[in-house]
Design a protein around this motif. Sequence first.
Motif, mmCIF file in Angstrom:
data_model
loop_
_atom_site.group_PDB
_atom_site.id
_atom_site.type_symbol
_atom_site.label_atom_id
_atom_site.label_comp_id
_atom_site.label_asym_id
_atom_site.label_seq_id
_atom_site.Cartn_x
_atom_site.Cartn_y
_atom_site.Cartn_z
ATOM 1 N N ALA A 35 0.832 -1.208 0.000
ATOM 2 C CA ALA A 35 0.000 0.000 0.000
ATOM 3 C C ALA A 35 0.862 1.251 0.000
ATOM 4 O O ALA A 35 0.561 2.231 -0.701
ATOM 5 N N ARG A 36 1.934 1.224 0.765
ATOM 6 C CA ARG A 36 2.809 2.402 0.807
ATOM 7 C C ARG A 36 3.521 2.610 -0.520
ATOM 8 O O ARG A 36 3.721 3.765 -0.948
ATOM 9 N N ARG A 37 3.907 1.527 -1.193
ATOM 10 C CA ARG A 37 4.528 1.675 -2.522
ATOM 11 C C ARG A 37 3.547 2.290 -3.511
ATOM 12 O O ARG A 37 3.904 3.180 -4.302
ATOM 13 N N ILE A 38 2.318 1.804 -3.489
ATOM 14 C CA ILE A 38 1.299 2.358 -4.391
ATOM 15 C C ILE A 38 1.082 3.832 -4.080
ATOM 16 O O ILE A 38 0.999 4.674 -4.981
ATOM 17 N N GLY A 39 0.984 4.165 -2.796
ATOM 18 C CA GLY A 39 0.783 5.557 -2.396
ATOM 19 C C GLY A 39 1.894 6.470 -2.872
ATOM 20 O O GLY A 39 1.639 7.600 -3.310
ATOM 21 N N LEU A 81 -9.122 2.206 -2.887
ATOM 22 C CA LEU A 81 -8.585 0.917 -3.310
ATOM 23 C C LEU A 81 -8.255 0.132 -2.049
ATOM 24 O O LEU A 81 -7.448 0.572 -1.230
ATOM 25 N N VAL A 82 -8.902 -1.019 -1.887
ATOM 26 C CA VAL A 82 -8.703 -1.860 -0.709
ATOM 27 C C VAL A 82 -7.848 -3.058 -1.113
ATOM 28 O O VAL A 82 -8.180 -3.777 -2.060
ATOM 29 N N ARG A 122 -0.473 -3.823 -10.268
ATOM 30 C CA ARG A 122 -1.907 -3.747 -10.554
ATOM 31 C C ARG A 122 -2.576 -2.645 -9.724
ATOM 32 O O ARG A 122 -3.419 -1.898 -10.225
ATOM 33 N N GLY A 123 -2.190 -2.564 -8.477
ATOM 34 C CA GLY A 123 -2.776 -1.546 -7.610
ATOM 35 C C GLY A 123 -2.450 -0.137 -8.064
ATOM 36 O O GLY A 123 -3.306 0.761 -7.989
ATOM 37 N N THR A 124 -1.232 0.066 -8.530
ATOM 38 C CA THR A 124 -0.825 1.395 -8.993
ATOM 39 C C THR A 124 -1.644 1.816 -10.201
ATOM 40 O O THR A 124 -2.079 2.975 -10.311
ATOM 41 N N ARG A 125 -1.891 0.896 -11.117
ATOM 42 C CA ARG A 125 -2.702 1.219 -12.299
ATOM 43 C C ARG A 125 -4.135 1.582 -11.894
ATOM 44 O O ARG A 125 -4.721 2.545 -12.402
ATOM 45 N N ILE A 126 -4.702 0.809 -10.992
ATOM 46 C CA ILE A 126 -6.081 1.087 -10.545
ATOM 47 C C ILE A 126 -6.141 2.430 -9.825
ATOM 48 O O ILE A 126 -7.031 3.252 -10.076
#
Length: 387
Positions: A35-39, A81-82, A122-126
Motif C-alpha cells: 500500500a505504501r509503494r502504491i501511495g 482501493l482496498v 496492478r494496484g498502482t494502475r487502478i
Amino acid sequence: MSIPAFDGFRRSDGSVGVRNHMLVMSVTGLTGPTARRIGRAIPGARVVTTPFGSGLIGEDAELQKRALTAFGRHPNIGAALVIGGTPPFVESIAQAITASGKPTDALVLDDCDHDAITLTERGTRIAARMMREISGARRTRIELRELCLGMECGRSDPSSGLVSNPLVGCVVDAVVEAGGRAVFGETIEWLGAEHLLARRALDAGVARAIEDAVLRRERTAIAAGIDLLGRNPGPTNIAAGLSTIEEKSLGAIAKGGGASRRGGGAIADALPGPGLSLMDAPAYARESVGGLVASGAQIVLFTTGVGNSFVSGIAPTIKISANPAASARLKEQLDFDASDVFERKASLEHAAARLQQLVLDVASGTLTWGEVLDEGEEVVSRLGPAL
C-alpha cells in the motif's frame, strides 16, 4: 448578515467532504508495504494500513473492521482501493465502501499469485485511474450545518485549559447551533470533571453513560496497579505546569463548549445526529484522533500547549496553541496562534471569530501545516489479545 458556509464536495450518498482524497488502504498486515509503494507512486494519495490480520477476535476484530470500513466510507475520501491478504475480509470491506456510492476496487494477494510486486503494479494502475476520475469533482457551496468537527488535545499545558480549549468550545457552539455535529473523546481526561459533563447531558441515560465510562477507565487503571500521575498527566504535561488528572480534565472538557451532550458511543461508532457527542476512547492522540475521524469528523481541531505534530491523514487537522513560546517557535506546526488571548492582548470572542473563519477556509481547501508536511496517519486502537 451572511450565513457561514464553506465550499465542499457533495457525495452521492448526500454526505459532504472537505477533501477529495484517493485512498489506498491495506486491511491486513501482509500488504502494508505494498500500500505504501502504491501511495508513493500516486502523488496526493492517502495511505491507511494496519499491522494486524486474521488473529484478531471478538470486540477487537469488530473494531478493526468498523474503523477500516469507516475510513473508506469517510466523506473526505473520493475513491478507495482496498488491498489485503485475506480475500473474504477484503471483499467485505470493499463492498461496504462501495455501498456509499464512491468508486471502490479491491485486490488480494491470492489474485496476484502471492507476489507483492504484481500486487503493487496492478494496484498502482487502478489507483492512477481512480485519481484521474475523482479529479473531475468540483466544490459547491455548503452550509455550516453539514460540518462535523472532532476535538483533541495533546501535550497540554495551563494555556490549553485557560484559552485554547475554551476557544475551540466557542467554535463548537457555533457549529452545533447551526445544526452541525461535533465529537470529542479521551475518556480518562474526563476524570474529576465527569459530573460537569453529566450535568449538561441530554438526559439521565446519557449522564449515567458518561459517569460509567469514566469509572471503567479508572477501575482499569487501578486493576493494573497504575498511578495516573506521571502517565496522565505525563512528564511533558507536568513539566509544562499541569499537576493532576483532575486539573487536566477541567481544561480538556472545555473543548466541548456549552452545548448539551447527546451521548455517543465507542471508537468509530457513527455519531447519533446533529449536536455534540462524546466518544468513549483512549486518550493517546494517535488512537483518539483515529476514532474521531472514523466516527465522521471532517476536520479535527487539535489544541496543544508545548507542541504536538501528530495529525490525521484523512481529515485536515488544525493545530492551535495559546502558549506564547510554542507559538513563536513552532511556526510550521501551529495553524492558529491564540497567544494574544493568553497575554490579554485580545478577547476570546475575537479569537473565536478568527478561528471559525480559519475552519471555514480549511474546509474550503486551505491546507494545514500537517497537510503541507505530510504528517498524517490513521491509527486504530487494539482492545485485547490475538490468536
